[in-house]
Design a protein around this motif. Sequence first.
Motif, mmCIF file in Angstrom:
data_model
loop_
_atom_site.group_PDB
_atom_site.id
_atom_site.type_symbol
_atom_site.label_atom_id
_atom_site.label_comp_id
_atom_site.label_asym_id
_atom_site.label_seq_id
_atom_site.Cartn_x
_atom_site.Cartn_y
_atom_site.Cartn_z
ATOM 1 N N VAL A 23 0.842 -1.197 0.000
ATOM 2 C CA VAL A 23 0.000 0.000 0.000
ATOM 3 C C VAL A 23 0.876 1.245 0.000
ATOM 4 O O VAL A 23 1.855 1.335 0.750
ATOM 5 C CB VAL A 23 -0.935 0.008 1.228
ATOM 6 C CG1 VAL A 23 -1.885 1.193 1.181
ATOM 7 C CG2 VAL A 23 -1.707 -1.298 1.310
ATOM 8 N N ALA A 45 -3.430 5.704 3.422
ATOM 9 C CA ALA A 45 -4.247 4.665 2.790
ATOM 10 C C ALA A 45 -4.252 3.390 3.619
ATOM 11 O O ALA A 45 -5.196 2.605 3.544
ATOM 12 C CB ALA A 45 -3.730 4.373 1.386
ATOM 13 N N THR A 101 -7.316 3.081 6.039
ATOM 14 C CA THR A 101 -8.545 2.697 5.344
ATOM 15 C C THR A 101 -8.495 1.238 4.898
ATOM 16 O O THR A 101 -9.482 0.506 4.992
ATOM 17 C CB THR A 101 -8.762 3.602 4.120
ATOM 18 O OG1 THR A 101 -8.715 4.965 4.524
ATOM 19 C CG2 THR A 101 -10.106 3.316 3.456
ATOM 20 N N ASP A 136 -1.929 4.954 -5.687
ATOM 21 C CA ASP A 136 -2.872 5.945 -6.181
ATOM 22 C C ASP A 136 -2.960 5.910 -7.698
ATOM 23 O O ASP A 136 -1.995 5.540 -8.391
ATOM 24 C CB ASP A 136 -2.454 7.344 -5.731
ATOM 25 C CG ASP A 136 -2.545 7.526 -4.223
ATOM 26 O OD1 ASP A 136 -1.913 8.452 -3.699
ATOM 27 O OD2 ASP A 136 -3.271 6.732 -3.570
ATOM 28 N N TYR A 184 -11.342 11.108 -6.827
ATOM 29 C CA TYR A 184 -10.403 10.605 -5.837
ATOM 30 C C TYR A 184 -8.981 11.010 -6.205
ATOM 31 O O TYR A 184 -8.491 10.691 -7.283
ATOM 32 C CB TYR A 184 -10.480 9.069 -5.761
ATOM 33 C CG TYR A 184 -11.798 8.527 -5.283
ATOM 34 C CD1 TYR A 184 -12.607 7.781 -6.133
ATOM 35 C CD2 TYR A 184 -12.238 8.761 -3.993
ATOM 36 C CE1 TYR A 184 -13.821 7.269 -5.698
ATOM 37 C CE2 TYR A 184 -13.453 8.262 -3.544
ATOM 38 C CZ TYR A 184 -14.240 7.516 -4.406
ATOM 39 O OH TYR A 184 -15.428 7.006 -3.972
ATOM 40 N N LEU A 230 -5.908 6.939 -2.555
ATOM 41 C CA LEU A 230 -6.637 5.880 -1.881
ATOM 42 C C LEU A 230 -7.159 6.328 -0.523
ATOM 43 O O LEU A 230 -8.199 5.859 -0.058
ATOM 44 C CB LEU A 230 -5.726 4.658 -1.701
ATOM 45 C CG LEU A 230 -5.217 3.997 -2.985
ATOM 46 C CD1 LEU A 230 -4.163 2.955 -2.651
ATOM 47 C CD2 LEU A 230 -6.362 3.345 -3.749
ATOM 48 N N GLY A 231 -6.432 7.223 0.130
ATOM 49 C CA GLY A 231 -6.827 7.671 1.457
ATOM 50 C C GLY A 231 -8.125 8.448 1.480
ATOM 51 O O GLY A 231 -8.707 8.641 2.549
ATOM 52 N N LEU A 233 -13.377 1.443 -0.639
ATOM 53 C CA LEU A 233 -12.134 0.785 -1.005
ATOM 54 C C LEU A 233 -12.318 -0.731 -1.130
ATOM 55 O O LEU A 233 -11.773 -1.371 -2.035
ATOM 56 C CB LEU A 233 -11.054 1.088 0.040
ATOM 57 C CG LEU A 233 -9.651 0.542 -0.268
ATOM 58 C CD1 LEU A 233 -9.120 1.152 -1.561
ATOM 59 C CD2 LEU A 233 -8.693 0.824 0.888
#
Length: 783
Positions: A563, A568, A571, A637, A716, A719-720, A727
């Motif tokens: 990740v 991120a 999440t 991302d 977006y 990812l966060g 997600l």
Amino acid sequence: MPKEEYGAKDLSVLEGLDAVRKRPGMYIGTTDSQGLMHCLWEIIDNSVDEALAGFCNNIVVTLHTDGSVEVADNGRGIPVDKEPKTGLSGVEVVLTKLHAGAKFGNSSYNAVGGLHGVGSSVVNALSSRLDVEVDRDGKTHHMAFHQGHPGVYADADPVNPSPDSPFKRTRKNKPTELEIIGKVSPKTTGTRIRYWYDPEIFNKTAEFSYEQLIDRVRQTSFLVPGLKITIVDENVPKTNGADTVGTEPNEDVAVVAESLNADETANATESFSGEDSPLDGFAELSDDASVDGDTEAPDEEDFSLSSATEVVDGAFGEQPAHPRTVEFLHTGGVKDFVDFLSKGEPISDIWRIQGEGTYKEETQAVGEGGELHAQEIERTCGVDIALRWVNGYDTTIMSFVNIVETPGGGMHVDGFMNAITKQIRKAVEDNARKLKVNLKDSAMKVERDDIQAGLVAVVTARVAEPQFQGQTKDVLGTAQVKPIVTRLTDKQFGEMITGSKRGYKEQSARVLEKIVGEMHARIQSRKAKEVTRRKNALESASMPAKLSDCQPGNDDVAELFIVEGDSALGTAKAARNAGFQALLPIRGKILNVQKASITQMLSNKECAAIIQVVGAGSGQSFDIEQSRYHKIIMMTDADVDGAHIRILLLTLFYRYMRPLIEHGYVYAAVPPLHRIALTGSHKGEYIYTYSDDELAGKLADLDKKRIGYNDDIQRYKGLGEMDADQLADTTMDPRTRMLRRIRMEDAAQASEIFNLLMGDEVPPRKQFIVDNADDFDRSKIDT
């Protein structure tokens, strides 16, 4: 913008075989070497179909020095009389009309390989020239074609025909009369087709494979007992000694009943060039000749190369050393085939399963007026299976429908494997104490892999009008075949494996011992693998503190998400399934290992952590079996920085953990860029898009359908910004996510690309970018 007019004048109509030349891949799969060989199979299979019907027992395939291929048989011969509907001769109908032939009826052929009725006509369409000769009614009939169109060639040397000779095409819609070029015995019948493949159709890389031809012909001779097939390669020069190797028939097997007299032989073969005709010794089929016999098999063919070992540069390119003539003849059927395929010490004799069953099928029948109508008919499915176990681990299961190999299996193989799996499991349960199997242990269950270890089997089914998946016929799709094969195998194999059938008790005991031994070995291997994978990670607590590992015991489905960023990670922890999904965060862009030394790589915390977590080592000591995860998923991302991080990770995997890519363990997650919130009756529903173009198209589609949506489209940036549910739904849940598997088709090319794009030298990289900028495909950025 000017208005475009679109009318009937804009429509194109491809007539006759033009559609085949326009889209050859629809009929032969590809236009490379595979398609080239597929054309030959179509012609050979038509001759073999005559043998299956009981009208042919001799086939000769000749490879001429000019690149043409000739297939001759002593079957009934293509009909030469007029076909009532078209007014054309049967020869012209078969070779110029798609979906035309006797195999669509129910009388001439009961079990065939060339089923679709497009084989001969497709080969004709894709050939620069095709000549056909038919022996019927005491005469030899001839017709020639250019790219599928009938006409007449003016060959300067009739003994050596050429596709480059002047050709006069028959006028459109005018029947072409068959040319009578000789006389034969009234009892002599057969067909000879010689064709030159069209270089305008096939790729320059397309090559003829002698090895594939030999393998295909050998297996056909096993599947049609009593059929003699001869391969003559005129590219191999004659020798003073014998230049023929192969399998000689037993004295009690009639191959050809009688020889033609000298005059008749001359007439029958006068159209073939060279001193030796491929039909030397060819004669009519005897009434007592057998193509379905099951007598003792002749000796296995001897492929000694002593007769002709010179490599010549012929029409098919440089050929390996092989005899000029090879003959195949077997009388034992699939039993001989299994014996030929068996490698290693046998554990059992060859077991035979035979029988037939009937089923009803609704099909389209051709009426007297040529119209199609549905009718339910009763079909017969014949089953012939031979199998044995050998003292080894490899599995060899070959399957056929009629004479067509089905490498993808299908209903006949499914029925066979289901039945033997059921019967073996039952036999193991009945003999659990003797075999030392603890029935209370759920792990001690015989799996299909245990059964298939050392299994050699040939599964054949004889079916009228079988349903295949596609023209290339890789998989049998006729569902009614499966229960018939299952029933016959269940009954007959059940008697064998339980030892109730006389002479099978000791053999079945050895087979069960081997299968149970495979089961125990598999269970122990899995336990040892689990211990090895986790001993350093979970017992010594040596894994990086930032790793959020998954629960042990799910090794075969464990996933590692790499990740991007700690934001991120929070999440992702809430979105993951902790049972089998592990998380490892990395901070920003890792080291470019293509430019760094191995010492620098190991000193880098991020690279060292990834290698440590995967748990299979690095470099030459990397062992894919020790990998703690079966999926390594890069979750970054959806922006340029995220793409750069994925490239750096891929460089690490390629340089130091390459088997992960080679075995398909590495994936890239595909997070969305936008979320559209629907309104009105669809309130609470969301649509995710993955590019600006997809977003525009989706919004236009919603407007067209008058479906309301919130104008504030969520974009977006990373990812966060997603919550856990979003997600999970879009990127992590196997039921709804989308992943891109990273593959490496060519190792040398991959190495060159990595060196170019990630190496030290800047000028070649800059030049590569400049040269390929116009052809850049953004959709392939991750592959």
